[in-house]
Scaffold this active site. Sequence first.
Site, PDB file in Angstrom:
ATOM      1  N   ARG A  10     118.350  -8.170 -32.869  1.00 19.74           N
ATOM      2  CA  ARG A  10     117.633  -9.265 -33.061  1.00 19.74           C
ATOM      3  C   ARG A  10     117.138  -9.352 -34.517  1.00 19.74           C
ATOM      4  O   ARG A  10     117.196  -8.461 -35.142  1.00 19.74           O
ATOM      5  CB  ARG A  10     116.350  -9.183 -32.158  1.00 19.74           C
ATOM      6  CG  ARG A  10     116.574  -9.006 -30.615  1.00 19.74           C
ATOM      7  CD  ARG A  10     115.413  -8.958 -29.820  1.00 19.74           C
ATOM      8  NE  ARG A  10     114.284  -9.983 -30.217  1.00 19.74           N
ATOM      9  CZ  ARG A  10     113.015  -9.985 -29.769  1.00 19.74           C
ATOM     10  NH1 ARG A  10     112.464  -8.830 -29.416  1.00 19.74           N
ATOM     11  NH2 ARG A  10     112.005 -10.739 -30.253  1.00 19.74           N
ATOM     12  N   SER A  12     114.332 -10.506 -35.893  1.00 18.23           N
ATOM     13  CA  SER A  12     112.776 -10.339 -36.379  1.00 18.23           C
ATOM     14  C   SER A  12     112.778  -8.919 -37.669  1.00 18.23           C
ATOM     15  O   SER A  12     113.537  -7.999 -37.509  1.00 18.23           O
ATOM     16  CB  SER A  12     111.990  -9.969 -35.139  1.00 18.23           C
ATOM     17  OG  SER A  12     112.117  -8.592 -34.457  1.00 18.23           O
ATOM     18  N   LYS A  82     111.398  -1.560 -24.066  1.00 14.77           N
ATOM     19  CA  LYS A  82     110.484  -2.334 -23.136  1.00 14.77           C
ATOM     20  C   LYS A  82     110.753  -3.692 -22.898  1.00 14.77           C
ATOM     21  O   LYS A  82     110.480  -4.383 -22.048  1.00 14.77           O
ATOM     22  CB  LYS A  82     109.009  -2.256 -23.439  1.00 14.77           C
ATOM     23  CG  LYS A  82     108.573  -2.779 -24.941  1.00 14.77           C
ATOM     24  CD  LYS A  82     107.247  -2.555 -25.368  1.00 14.77           C
ATOM     25  CE  LYS A  82     107.092  -3.185 -26.732  1.00 14.77           C
ATOM     26  NZ  LYS A  82     107.132  -4.588 -26.897  1.00 14.77           N
ATOM     27  N   ASP A  83     111.862  -4.015 -23.860  1.00  8.93           N
ATOM     28  CA  ASP A  83     112.448  -5.457 -23.484  1.00  8.93           C
ATOM     29  C   ASP A  83     113.603  -5.263 -22.820  1.00  8.93           C
ATOM     30  O   ASP A  83     114.014  -6.681 -22.375  1.00  8.93           O
ATOM     31  CB  ASP A  83     113.046  -5.776 -25.043  1.00  8.93           C
ATOM     32  CG  ASP A  83     111.775  -6.288 -26.077  1.00  8.93           C
ATOM     33  OD1 ASP A  83     110.763  -6.479 -25.523  1.00  8.93           O
ATOM     34  OD2 ASP A  83     112.047  -6.426 -27.141  1.00  8.93           O
ATOM     35  N   THR A 125      94.801 -10.719 -27.498  1.00  7.32           N
ATOM     36  CA  THR A 125      95.993  -9.918 -27.032  1.00  7.32           C
ATOM     37  C   THR A 125      96.612 -11.133 -25.977  1.00  7.32           C
ATOM     38  O   THR A 125      95.941 -11.590 -25.437  1.00  7.32           O
ATOM     39  CB  THR A 125      95.997  -8.536 -26.048  1.00  7.32           C
ATOM     40  OG1 THR A 125      97.148  -8.279 -25.586  1.00  7.32           O
ATOM     41  CG2 THR A 125      94.759  -8.716 -25.172  1.00  7.32           C
ATOM     42  N   SER A 127      98.952  -9.862 -23.794  1.00  3.41           N
ATOM     43  CA  SER A 127      99.819  -8.971 -22.696  1.00  3.41           C
ATOM     44  C   SER A 127      98.478  -8.946 -21.481  1.00  3.41           C
ATOM     45  O   SER A 127      97.415  -8.589 -21.866  1.00  3.41           O
ATOM     46  CB  SER A 127      99.768  -7.753 -23.297  1.00  3.41           C
ATOM     47  OG  SER A 127     100.049  -6.683 -22.337  1.00  3.41           O
ATOM     48  N   ARG A 129      98.677  -6.870 -19.139  1.00  3.83           N
ATOM     49  CA  ARG A 129      98.535  -5.447 -18.977  1.00  3.83           C
ATOM     50  C   ARG A 129      97.324  -5.082 -19.858  1.00  3.83           C
ATOM     51  O   ARG A 129      95.949  -4.282 -19.530  1.00  3.83           O
ATOM     52  CB  ARG A 129      99.572  -4.583 -19.163  1.00  3.83           C
ATOM     53  CG  ARG A 129      99.204  -3.226 -19.261  1.00  3.83           C
ATOM     54  CD  ARG A 129     100.510  -2.377 -19.700  1.00  3.83           C
ATOM     55  NE  ARG A 129     100.895  -2.705 -21.172  1.00  3.83           N
ATOM     56  CZ  ARG A 129     100.292  -2.180 -22.048  1.00  3.83           C
ATOM     57  NH1 ARG A 129      99.267  -1.181 -22.002  1.00  3.83           N
ATOM     58  NH2 ARG A 129     100.699  -2.395 -23.401  1.00  3.83           N
ATOM     59  N   ARG A 130      97.415  -5.282 -21.124  1.00  3.56           N
ATOM     60  CA  ARG A 130      96.389  -4.835 -22.139  1.00  3.56           C
ATOM     61  C   ARG A 130      95.140  -5.640 -21.793  1.00  3.56           C
ATOM     62  O   ARG A 130      93.910  -5.121 -22.025  1.00  3.56           O
ATOM     63  CB  ARG A 130      96.693  -5.101 -23.856  1.00  3.56           C
ATOM     64  CG  ARG A 130      97.869  -4.357 -23.999  1.00  3.56           C
ATOM     65  CD  ARG A 130      98.462  -4.785 -25.163  1.00  3.56           C
ATOM     66  NE  ARG A 130      99.533  -3.838 -25.893  1.00  3.56           N
ATOM     67  CZ  ARG A 130     100.237  -4.071 -26.704  1.00  3.56           C
ATOM     68  NH1 ARG A 130     100.595  -5.286 -27.139  1.00  3.56           N
ATOM     69  NH2 ARG A 130     101.170  -3.401 -27.121  1.00  3.56           N
ATOM     70  N   ARG A 147      99.864 -14.418 -29.961  1.00  3.14           N
ATOM     71  CA  ARG A 147     101.119 -14.349 -30.025  1.00  3.14           C
ATOM     72  C   ARG A 147     101.732 -14.459 -31.667  1.00  3.14           C
ATOM     73  O   ARG A 147     100.920 -14.427 -32.354  1.00  3.14           O
ATOM     74  CB  ARG A 147     101.752 -15.568 -29.093  1.00  3.14           C
ATOM     75  CG  ARG A 147     101.137 -15.609 -27.666  1.00  3.14           C
ATOM     76  CD  ARG A 147     101.859 -16.700 -27.096  1.00  3.14           C
ATOM     77  NE  ARG A 147     101.305 -16.801 -25.669  1.00  3.14           N
ATOM     78  CZ  ARG A 147     100.369 -17.324 -25.188  1.00  3.14           C
ATOM     79  NH1 ARG A 147      99.715 -17.939 -26.151  1.00  3.14           N
ATOM     80  NH2 ARG A 147      99.892 -17.264 -23.959  1.00  3.14           N
ATOM     81  N   GLY A 148     103.061 -14.324 -31.592  1.00  2.00           N
ATOM     82  CA  GLY A 148     103.670 -14.113 -32.858  1.00  2.00           C
ATOM     83  C   GLY A 148     104.058 -12.569 -33.215  1.00  2.00           C
ATOM     84  O   GLY A 148     103.750 -11.516 -32.366  1.00  2.00           O
ATOM     85  N   THR A 152     102.091 -12.051 -38.307  1.00  2.00           N
ATOM     86  CA  THR A 152     101.230 -13.020 -37.861  1.00  2.00           C
ATOM     87  C   THR A 152     100.077 -12.705 -37.416  1.00  2.00           C
ATOM     88  O   THR A 152      98.817 -13.198 -37.530  1.00  2.00           O
ATOM     89  CB  THR A 152     101.922 -14.015 -36.736  1.00  2.00           C
ATOM     90  OG1 THR A 152     103.292 -14.516 -37.630  1.00  2.00           O
ATOM     91  CG2 THR A 152     101.223 -15.005 -36.214  1.00  2.00           C
ATOM     92  N   ARG A 153     100.124 -11.632 -36.357  1.00  2.00           N
ATOM     93  CA  ARG A 153      98.983 -11.169 -35.593  1.00  2.00           C
ATOM     94  C   ARG A 153      97.939 -10.552 -36.247  1.00  2.00           C
ATOM     95  O   ARG A 153      96.879 -10.624 -36.507  1.00  2.00           O
ATOM     96  CB  ARG A 153      99.359 -10.152 -34.449  1.00  2.00           C
ATOM     97  CG  ARG A 153     100.128 -10.924 -33.465  1.00  2.00           C
ATOM     98  CD  ARG A 153     100.684  -9.912 -32.410  1.00  2.00           C
ATOM     99  NE  ARG A 153     101.704 -10.484 -31.591  1.00  2.00           N
ATOM    100  CZ  ARG A 153     101.934  -9.967 -30.270  1.00  2.00           C
ATOM    101  NH1 ARG A 153     101.249  -8.975 -29.837  1.00  2.00           N
ATOM    102  NH2 ARG A 153     103.027 -10.743 -29.626  1.00  2.00           N
ATOM    103  N   CYS A 246     108.536  -9.215 -15.566  1.00  2.00           N
ATOM    104  CA  CYS A 246     107.874  -9.221 -16.811  1.00  2.00           C
ATOM    105  C   CYS A 246     106.466  -9.712 -16.854  1.00  2.00           C
ATOM    106  O   CYS A 246     105.603  -9.635 -17.785  1.00  2.00           O
ATOM    107  CB  CYS A 246     108.538 -10.173 -17.886  1.00  2.00           C
ATOM    108  SG  CYS A 246     108.913 -11.789 -17.401  1.00  2.00           S
TER     109      CYS A 246
END
Length: 314
Positions: A10, A12, A82-83, A125, A127, A129-130, A147-148, A152-153, A246
């Site tokens: 990818r 990124s 994890k993706d 976050t 997520s 889960r988090r 997000r981002g 960005t975060r 997901c």
Amino acid sequence: MPPRLRIGSRPSRLALAQAEIIRRRLEQAAPGLVCEIVPIRTTGDKLTTPSLAQVGGKGLFVRELEQALEAGRIDIAVHSMKDIPAVLAPRFCLLAVPAREDSADVLLSGGADLAALPRAARLGTSSLRRRFEALRLRPDLDIQPLRGNIDTRLARLGAGEFDAIILAAAGLRRLGQTGLPPAHRLSEDDFVPAGGQGALAIEGLADGVPGGASEIESAVRALDDLRARLEVSAERAFLGQIGASCASPIGVKATTASDEFKIRALLFSLDGARSMTELMSSPLTSEVAAAERTGVELARRMLARGAAELIGDA
């Protein structure tokens, strides 16, 4: 001509950094091998929707890379583990699972750890889960979407939009981030990470690298780390057996010790109102199939306790 290997990634900054790590290791393992990183933008990279579940799930981050493998435009693909969906299509396989980076989540704040954050602190976050793991310990927190990409975060934290944010330790380390706010490593007992977090995956065609010379095949497989392979195999087997998507707020982490193999899972209902946790251990072996059986057995135990109803309950 020296042997060449095309590595799909990818585009990124983090994904390219991860591909560069693999490129360097491959060229060290096979002197004379020339590796080229081929950036490929996936559907997941183009998303503007806040929810992967609404548009197809984790596979959106690997689909175009797998298409490039099939078409022969790349020889291998490098992913964040994890993706990747818990079950690959039969024509693909994990050629190697390199040594795992720290799998933990970290809290970035102005210096306070989670317990010391002020009441009703703004925690960033996206997520589930988090979010639920944090609220389980601090129900007063104000959890806000974040997000981002990592840059960005971090910029939004620096701008004062949040009192703290949660990120994966592995991403920060691989990007070599410096000058960060104090980072507190969160306990993997309380913040059980996502399955595969901290691990990379080298994916290829099930019948091997197309036209790959033996030295190329050997170099790729030499990157496989048994400890990481065992842990990830158990985690992925658990996720596949329990029927996670997901959108499922599930953490699962396997750990290898001197003579014991452990796997812990923590899952929540979709509204976070209920949770279920379980730990299982088995004798440590070098057999991937044994690790997978442990992950499957843990999932079966939790399913017998009602996990399917819990994770499907909005």
